[in-house]
Design an enzyme around this catalytic site. Structure first.
Site, PDB file in Angstrom:
ATOM      1  N   LYS A 195      47.021   4.587  15.973  1.00  0.00           N
ATOM      2  CA  LYS A 195      45.741   4.954  15.997  1.00  0.00           C
ATOM      3  C   LYS A 195      45.640   5.461  14.380  1.00  0.00           C
ATOM      4  CE  LYS A 195      41.631   6.729  15.209  1.00  0.00           C
ATOM      5  NZ  LYS A 195      41.521   6.865  13.072  1.00  0.00           N
ATOM      6  N   GLU A 271      52.006  17.380  11.208  1.00  0.00           N
ATOM      7  CA  GLU A 271      51.550  17.702  10.373  1.00  0.00           C
ATOM      8  C   GLU A 271      50.265  18.124   9.994  1.00  0.00           C
ATOM      9  OE1 GLU A 271      54.551  14.772   8.659  1.00  0.00           O
ATOM     10  OE2 GLU A 271      56.239  15.359  10.018  1.00  0.00           O
ATOM     11  N   CYS A 305      49.634  15.804   0.715  1.00  0.00           N
ATOM     12  CA  CYS A 305      49.931  17.622   1.843  1.00  0.00           C
ATOM     13  C   CYS A 305      50.853  18.438   0.935  1.00  0.00           C
ATOM     14  CB  CYS A 305      50.392  16.784   3.069  1.00  0.00           C
ATOM     15  SG  CYS A 305      51.337  16.254   3.748  1.00  0.00           S
ATOM     16  N   GLU A 406      42.688  24.236   1.305  1.00  0.00           N
ATOM     17  CA  GLU A 406      43.079  23.085   0.954  1.00  0.00           C
ATOM     18  C   GLU A 406      42.081  21.534  -0.106  1.00  0.00           C
ATOM     19  OE1 GLU A 406      44.219  20.417   4.403  1.00  0.00           O
ATOM     20  OE2 GLU A 406      45.913  20.235   2.377  1.00  0.00           O
TER      21      GLU A 406
HETATM   22  P1  NDP Z   1      41.918  14.084   9.999  1.00  0.00           P
HETATM   23  O1  NDP Z   1      42.347  14.893  10.617  1.00  0.00           O
HETATM   24  O2  NDP Z   1      40.240  14.290   9.241  1.00  0.00           O
HETATM   25  O3  NDP Z   1      42.448  12.324  10.295  1.00  0.00           O
HETATM   26  C1  NDP Z   1      43.125  12.333  10.881  1.00  0.00           C
HETATM   27  C2  NDP Z   1      43.830  10.851  12.006  1.00  0.00           C
HETATM   28  O4  NDP Z   1      42.680  11.639  13.891  1.00  0.00           O
HETATM   29  C3  NDP Z   1      42.334   9.648  11.899  1.00  0.00           C
HETATM   30  O5  NDP Z   1      42.832   9.005  11.698  1.00  0.00           O
HETATM   31  C4  NDP Z   1      41.013  10.234  12.445  1.00  0.00           C
HETATM   32  O6  NDP Z   1      40.526   9.224  12.875  1.00  0.00           O
HETATM   33  C5  NDP Z   1      41.987  11.279  13.818  1.00  0.00           C
HETATM   34  N1  NDP Z   1      40.778  12.162  14.769  1.00  0.00           N
HETATM   35  C6  NDP Z   1      39.688  12.216  14.059  1.00  0.00           C
HETATM   36  N2  NDP Z   1      38.993  13.067  15.205  1.00  0.00           N
HETATM   37  C7  NDP Z   1      40.318  12.969  16.174  1.00  0.00           C
HETATM   38  C8  NDP Z   1      40.236  13.554  17.513  1.00  0.00           C
HETATM   39  N3  NDP Z   1      39.157  14.408  17.656  1.00  0.00           N
HETATM   40  N4  NDP Z   1      41.120  13.325  17.963  1.00  0.00           N
HETATM   41  C9  NDP Z   1      42.268  12.919  17.612  1.00  0.00           C
HETATM   42  N5  NDP Z   1      42.438  11.637  16.130  1.00  0.00           N
HETATM   43  C10 NDP Z   1      41.318  12.476  15.709  1.00  0.00           C
HETATM   44  O7  NDP Z   1      42.913  13.916   8.943  1.00  0.00           O
HETATM   45  P2  NDP Z   1      42.844  13.045   7.282  1.00  0.00           P
HETATM   46  O8  NDP Z   1      42.847  11.563   7.733  1.00  0.00           O
HETATM   47  O9  NDP Z   1      41.006  13.598   6.480  1.00  0.00           O
HETATM   48  O10 NDP Z   1      43.387  13.874   6.604  1.00  0.00           O
HETATM   49  C11 NDP Z   1      43.973  14.643   5.013  1.00  0.00           C
HETATM   50  C12 NDP Z   1      45.315  15.581   5.705  1.00  0.00           C
HETATM   51  O11 NDP Z   1      45.920  15.622   6.282  1.00  0.00           O
HETATM   52  C13 NDP Z   1      44.932  16.983   5.390  1.00  0.00           C
HETATM   53  O12 NDP Z   1      44.490  18.158   5.862  1.00  0.00           O
HETATM   54  C14 NDP Z   1      46.424  16.731   4.650  1.00  0.00           C
HETATM   55  O13 NDP Z   1      47.193  18.141   4.144  1.00  0.00           O
HETATM   56  C15 NDP Z   1      46.558  16.206   6.055  1.00  0.00           C
HETATM   57  N6  NDP Z   1      48.118  15.636   5.794  1.00  0.00           N
HETATM   58  C16 NDP Z   1      48.977  16.789   5.941  1.00  0.00           C
HETATM   59  C17 NDP Z   1      50.406  15.618   5.964  1.00  0.00           C
HETATM   60  C18 NDP Z   1      51.756  16.635   6.237  1.00  0.00           C
HETATM   61  O14 NDP Z   1      52.686  16.030   6.384  1.00  0.00           O
HETATM   62  N7  NDP Z   1      51.744  17.711   6.833  1.00  0.00           N
HETATM   63  C19 NDP Z   1      50.353  14.646   4.999  1.00  0.00           C
HETATM   64  C20 NDP Z   1      49.705  13.718   4.799  1.00  0.00           C
HETATM   65  C21 NDP Z   1      48.040  14.493   5.492  1.00  0.00           C
HETATM   66  P3  NDP Z   1      39.487   8.926  12.112  1.00  0.00           P
HETATM   67  O15 NDP Z   1      39.550   8.683  10.300  1.00  0.00           O
HETATM   68  O16 NDP Z   1      38.914   7.356  12.295  1.00  0.00           O
HETATM   69  O17 NDP Z   1      38.620   9.958  12.215  1.00  0.00           O
END
Ligand code: NDP
Length: 503
Positions: A195, A271, A305, A406
């Protein structure tokens, strides 16, 4: 420049004489399909605010269709049963095919995210290919244990695939992070449902096309696009046939996933967010430390991140370092993401842009703006894009939200420190514990400081260096579990012991 379509002929009808738009559909059981209810959403180019594509909008029933296909392929198909070498050869082929399509994938990634094309071409896409090449190698070398009790009794362990696994990925490094999960999951013989984030559906769809071309057995790799909360992502975490979820994204989403996944006791790896620190000591080589610290803060518009989103500078060299930092920041070329000389492009979305601007306003009130701080329109046609100058603040207390939260944007606070212990304490003062980068010529100091920092990875005199064999993940609120190398292969498999008594 046109975005590559995911399927010949799969384009939306032309409106007002413009060329037809690509349609990104789900990929289920080896076929591209629409949502069962026909719903779609728009995929925008953040640099221009123009519509790039329409995307199938997945809901629970689409997830169920994909999970059932994955389950069937796992239980009846050849993938989990084939010799490891054959599976790894297929993964290598997929890596090769990614490289063959590197330019098209890089273009799609840049149009979808607003990131500079050079980063997509030289960073994201080659790394996506490397993920497949690496895990093809690593899976072939995974060792299993065997214990001899006496000459007639032996206990051995093997690693078996989990079954259907759900992979949920963010928008900042779309293909890079998706393949980081897909490759080890497939290497261990699982069937997956991916997804991707709503903002960045393009390269996941193109990856599906590559899987189709590579004749991956139907149902082994599935993609379901979704949009926002209570949709595909959540349905995947809720589905009783999904054995594990590997998630990269925000902390609040991780919490929501954990709650829902607990109902069906899924295995999880998270992550999550970070607030990485760069620490420059007085004996550091500033000619290396300053440009790297600036790159660490502003690469991918600060939306990484692992970004060095706090810069700690020892007080004794602050006066010397500040002009060098300002010069390095001013030299960053913010511009059209499609131009090779661009070093910073557009932020991902209006929502993210407005959030970052709120932090910039707060910084102007609480601290001193050293450089940047304004939205810009870098070129004609980009007036509606989400471009922001790389922004640096000083005189902010370490307790300021700018130093603690962040932001995930191009905003860097510089915080002076006096002693080693001050630096360690301040680095550790956030809820996150993902990464830090320490700069000093004194190897003993580097060791003491890296020991004191609570983070999943500490770089010494470098940043962003990654050997894929090493574990990757965060301490504290930055995550649960580790991915990379055997850690990922172990996550995507179950250990089983069989004890033999020979007759
Ligand atoms: P989100 O948590 O908003 O979204 C990540 C994914 O989760 C998307 O595919 C999103 O779908 C999906 N999602 C949203 N709500 C739900 C739910 N209730 N249940 C299951 N899946 C869901 O993160 P971002 O896309 O905004 O990414 C940025 C974040 O990712 C930052 O906090 C960053 O630090 C973190 N990150 C961490 C890394 C690490 O290795 N620690 C590496 C890269 C990023 P949809 O888009 O449709 O809402």
């Amino acid at each position: 420049m046109p975005i590559p379509t995911n399927q010949p002929g799969q384009t939306a009808p032309a409106a007002d004489g413009k060329p037809p738009l690509p349609q990104f559909r789900h990929f289920v059981d080896g076929q591209f399909v629409d949502s069962l209810n026909g719903a779609t959403f728009d995929d925008m180019n953040p640099a221009t605010d123009e519509l790039l594509a329409t995307v199938a909008r997945g809901e629970a029933q689409d997830i169920d269709r994909a999970v059932q296909a994955a389950k069937k392929s796992f239980e009846e198909g050849p993938w989990a049963r084939m010799p490891i070498k054959a599976r790894c050869d297929k993964l290598r082929e997929i890596g090769d095919r990614i490289l063959e399509r590197r330019e098209a994938l890089a273009l799609a990634e840049t149009l979808d995210t607003g990131k500079p094309i050079t980063e997509s071409l030289e960073g994201d896409i080659p790394r996506a290919a490397q993920n497949f090449h690496f895990f093809a190698e690593a899976a072939g070398q995974l060792h299993e244990e065997s214990y001899t009790i006496d000459p007639m009794e032996r206990h051995f362990t093997s690693r078996e695939p989990l079954g259907v696994v759900g992979l949920i990925t963010p928008w900042n490094l779309p293909l890079y992070l998706a393949t980081w999960k897909v490759a080890p999951a497939l290497a261990m013989g699982n069937s997956v449902v991916l997804k991707p984030a709503e903002w960045t559906p393009a390269t996941a769809t193109m990856l599906a096309e590559i899987m189709q071309e590579a004749n991956l057995p139907p149902g082994v790799f599935n993609v379901v696009h979704g949009f926002g909360p209570n949709a595909a992502g959540e349905a995947l975490t809720r589905h009783s046939e999904v054995r594990a979820i590997s998630f990269t994204g925000e902390n609040a989403t991780g919490q929501a996933i954990m709650k829902v996944a607990s109902e069906t006791l899924k295995k999880l790896t998270f992550e999550l967010g970070g607030k990485g620190a760069t620490v420059i000591f007085e004996d550091a080589d500033l000619s290396q430390a300053v440009p790297t610290a600036v790159r660490a803060a502003f690469r991918n518009q600060g939306q990484i991140c692992l970004a060095g989103s706090r810069l700690f500078v020892q007080k004794s060299i602050l006066e010397q370092a500040l002009p060098e930092i300002v010069a390095a920041v001013q030299a960053i070329r913010v511009g059209d993401p499609l131009l090779p000389e661009t070093r910073m492009g557009s932020l991902i979305s209006r929502e993210q842009f407005e959030k970052v601007l709120r932090y910039v306003e707060l910084g102007k009130q609480e601290g001193r703006l050293l450089v940047g701080g304004e939205p810009i329109s870098p070129a004609e046609g980009l007036g509606k894009g989400y471009f922001l100058q790389p922004t640096v603040f000083t005189n902010l207390p370490n307790e300021s939200p700018i130093c603690q939260k962040e932001i995930f944007g191009p905003v860097l606070p510089i915080i002076p420190f006096e002693t080693e212990q001050d630096a360690i304490d301040m680095v550790n003062s956030t809820r996150y514990g993902l990464s830090a980068s320490v700069w000093s010529r004194d190897v003993n100091r580097c060791h003491r400081v890296s020991q004191g920092i609570r983070a999943g990875i500490v770089w010494v005199n470098c940043w962003f260096a990654r050997d894929l064999r090493t574990p990757f993940g965060g301490m504290k609120a930055s995550g649960i579990g580790r991915e990379g190398g055997r850690y990922a292969l172990e996550f995507f498999s179950e250990a089983k012991t069989v004890a033999y008594r020979y007759q």
